[in-house]
Design a protein around this motif. Structure first.
Motif, PDB file in Angstrom:
ATOM      1  N   ALA A  49      -0.567   0.282  -9.680  1.00  0.00           N
ATOM      2  CA  ALA A  49      -1.442   0.589  -8.504  1.00  0.00           C
ATOM      3  C   ALA A  49      -0.765  -0.912  -7.857  1.00  0.00           C
ATOM      4  O   ALA A  49      -0.772  -1.406  -6.799  1.00  0.00           O
ATOM      5  CB  ALA A  49      -2.203   0.732  -9.028  1.00  0.00           C
ATOM      6  N   ARG A  50      -1.097  -1.865  -8.656  1.00  0.00           N
ATOM      7  CA  ARG A  50      -0.501  -3.715  -7.973  1.00  0.00           C
ATOM      8  C   ARG A  50       0.945  -3.882  -7.740  1.00  0.00           C
ATOM      9  O   ARG A  50       1.644  -4.668  -6.501  1.00  0.00           O
ATOM     10  CB  ARG A  50      -0.664  -4.456  -9.593  1.00  0.00           C
ATOM     11  N   ALA A  69      -2.163   2.107 -14.965  1.00  0.00           N
ATOM     12  CA  ALA A  69      -2.769   2.742 -13.279  1.00  0.00           C
ATOM     13  C   ALA A  69      -2.548   1.389 -12.951  1.00  0.00           C
ATOM     14  O   ALA A  69      -2.280   1.172 -11.847  1.00  0.00           O
ATOM     15  CB  ALA A  69      -3.858   3.446 -13.573  1.00  0.00           C
ATOM     16  N   ASP A  70      -3.763  -0.040 -13.101  1.00  0.00           N
ATOM     17  CA  ASP A  70      -3.748  -1.254 -12.869  1.00  0.00           C
ATOM     18  C   ASP A  70      -2.566  -2.043 -12.598  1.00  0.00           C
ATOM     19  O   ASP A  70      -1.782  -2.088 -11.535  1.00  0.00           O
ATOM     20  CB  ASP A  70      -4.106  -1.808 -14.117  1.00  0.00           C
ATOM     21  N   VAL A  77      -4.415   6.010  -5.152  1.00  0.00           N
ATOM     22  CA  VAL A  77      -2.972   5.433  -4.402  1.00  0.00           C
ATOM     23  C   VAL A  77      -2.546   6.429  -4.428  1.00  0.00           C
ATOM     24  O   VAL A  77      -2.278   7.393  -5.133  1.00  0.00           O
ATOM     25  CB  VAL A  77      -2.826   4.976  -5.902  1.00  0.00           C
ATOM     26  N   THR A 100       0.403  -1.254   0.322  1.00  0.00           N
ATOM     27  CA  THR A 100       0.023  -0.065   0.085  1.00  0.00           C
ATOM     28  C   THR A 100       1.224   1.646   0.172  1.00  0.00           C
ATOM     29  O   THR A 100      -0.272   2.416   0.536  1.00  0.00           O
ATOM     30  CB  THR A 100      -0.309  -0.049   1.305  1.00  0.00           C
ATOM     31  N   ARG A 136       5.365   1.148  -4.255  1.00  0.00           N
ATOM     32  CA  ARG A 136       5.579  -0.009  -4.377  1.00  0.00           C
ATOM     33  C   ARG A 136       5.349  -0.213  -6.106  1.00  0.00           C
ATOM     34  O   ARG A 136       6.025  -1.508  -6.933  1.00  0.00           O
ATOM     35  CB  ARG A 136       4.002  -0.186  -4.432  1.00  0.00           C
ATOM     36  N   LEU A 177      -4.633   7.458 -11.088  1.00  0.00           N
ATOM     37  CA  LEU A 177      -4.084   6.799  -9.688  1.00  0.00           C
ATOM     38  C   LEU A 177      -4.687   7.725  -8.627  1.00  0.00           C
ATOM     39  O   LEU A 177      -5.361   7.233  -7.193  1.00  0.00           O
ATOM     40  CB  LEU A 177      -3.316   6.913  -9.590  1.00  0.00           C
ATOM     41  N   VAL A 209       3.634   5.589  -5.237  1.00  0.00           N
ATOM     42  CA  VAL A 209       3.666   5.026  -6.296  1.00  0.00           C
ATOM     43  C   VAL A 209       4.398   6.306  -6.647  1.00  0.00           C
ATOM     44  O   VAL A 209       4.254   7.243  -6.496  1.00  0.00           O
ATOM     45  CB  VAL A 209       2.904   5.322  -7.620  1.00  0.00           C
ATOM     46  N   ARG A 253      -8.247   6.445  -7.903  1.00  0.00           N
ATOM     47  CA  ARG A 253      -8.400   5.163  -7.041  1.00  0.00           C
ATOM     48  C   ARG A 253      -7.502   5.137  -5.427  1.00  0.00           C
ATOM     49  O   ARG A 253      -7.624   4.573  -5.120  1.00  0.00           O
ATOM     50  CB  ARG A 253      -7.609   4.258  -7.820  1.00  0.00           C
TER      51      ARG A 253
END
Length: 317
Positions: free
Chosen positions: A311-312, A307-308, A30, A4, A72, A25, A7, A28
């Motif tokens: 974020a992952r 973004a996926d 993030v 968590t 992350r 992001l 980025v 979301r």
């Protein structure tokens, strides 16, 4: 377990692609920290400790600070170079080298980070001879290509493989508002003079193309956009281009992933030329290429895909 942490997005101040990804992001929730490595040390500072437990520390701007051990993902775009005003030439060179290997080394060593892409791997992949050789090695069709500083060798290559185009070996700086810094152009044997001996040059057989394709690979997703124009180099005039979404021929998708794995890349912007027989010819892969304007032109969900991925974070976290 999911990461968590924030980025990091490393890029220059003027980067519309990064703006779109940051907005996605943010929607979301993030956490994101954007900075330009060229801001170091005036508006960017680093304090990193390396022990038997690994790398720890902080990266800070005037508005926020992040824990390096918790980052992350790092999205490495197009940062500006280091500048050190107020120093004489020798001191500025020393400070620049120390910043590159100090800050750059820390950013390249984040312990739980997904890199898109790792800055060292970007450097490796920007060597065009390496990219062409890797493409041929994974089964992509590559036009006959010569890298030389010998005028007679260039003339003989043109005589054998003409028509031939000249391309810069360094990555040109493309802009949506104007042409690249050095245009790709067709060259004849009688245009080759002794100036060729002054440095290395790339000559390549011109593909008798009917269209171009920009293939953007983001993680495991592959987006292919056909670009139609009458231009030798479509990047010289975006106003003349038309776009359509296409599927790759058999084998291309796997070859692209194998190519990226060869260079340890997570993202790549590939350029192909399609000849009148429908064959896709590999031209290059830019590990930091532009892509967001293609979503505007086609509706492909590229911003959300990036973004996926960011974020992952790194696999397994």
């Amino acid at each position: 377990m999911s990461n968590t942490g924030p980025v990091l997005i490393v890029t220059s101040l003027d980067d519309p692609t990064a703006d779109l990804v940051i907005a996605e992001l943010a929607d979301r929730e993030v956490p994101v920290m954007r900075f330009d490595s060229g801001d170091f040390p005036a508006a960017l500072s680093v304090a990193a400790t390396i022990t038997g437990d690994g790398l720890n520390g902080t990266l800070s701007t005037p508005s926020r600070s992040v824990d390096l051990a918790q980052v992350r993902s790092l999205y490495y775009r197009k940062p500006s170079g280091f500048t050190f005003s107020g120093l004489d030439e020798q001191a500025a060179k020393f400070a620049t080298a120390e910043a590159r290997y100090g800050l750059g080394g820390v950013l390249a060593s984040l312990p739980v980070c997904l890199y898109v892409n790792h800055p060292h791997r970007v450097g490796d992949a920007e060597f065009k001879p390496s990219g062409l050789a890797a493409a041929a090695g994974v089964g992509l069709r590559v036009p006959p290509t010569l890298i030389t500083s010998v005028p007679d060798t260039a003339r003989n290559f043109i005589a054998q493989h003409g028509p031939v185009i000249y391309k810069p070996l360094s990555t040109p700086q493309a802009s949506f508002d104007g042409p690249t810094t050095l245009k790709i152009a067709e060259v004849a044997a009688d245009e080759i003079d002794d100036a060729v001996a002054g440095t290395a040059h790339l000559f390549q057989q011109r593909v008798d193309k009917v269209a171009d394709v920009r293939v953007t690979v983001i993680g495991d997703r592959v987006y292919c956009v056909r670009i139609d124009s009458d231009l030798l180099d479509w990047r010289t005039d975006y106003g003349q281009l038309s776009y359509s979404v296409v599927g790759p021929p058999p084998g291309i998708r796997q070859a692209l992933h194998t190519y990226l794995k060869h260079f340890h890349l997570t993202f790549g912007a590939f350029d192909f030329a399609i000849d009148r027989h429908g064959t896709w010819w590999f031209l290059e892969c830019n590990p930091s290429g532009q892509w967001a304007w293609l979503e505007t032109e086609t509706g492909l969900p590229m911003v959300s895909t990036m973004a996926d991925l960011l974020a992952r974070g790194a696999p397994g976290l």
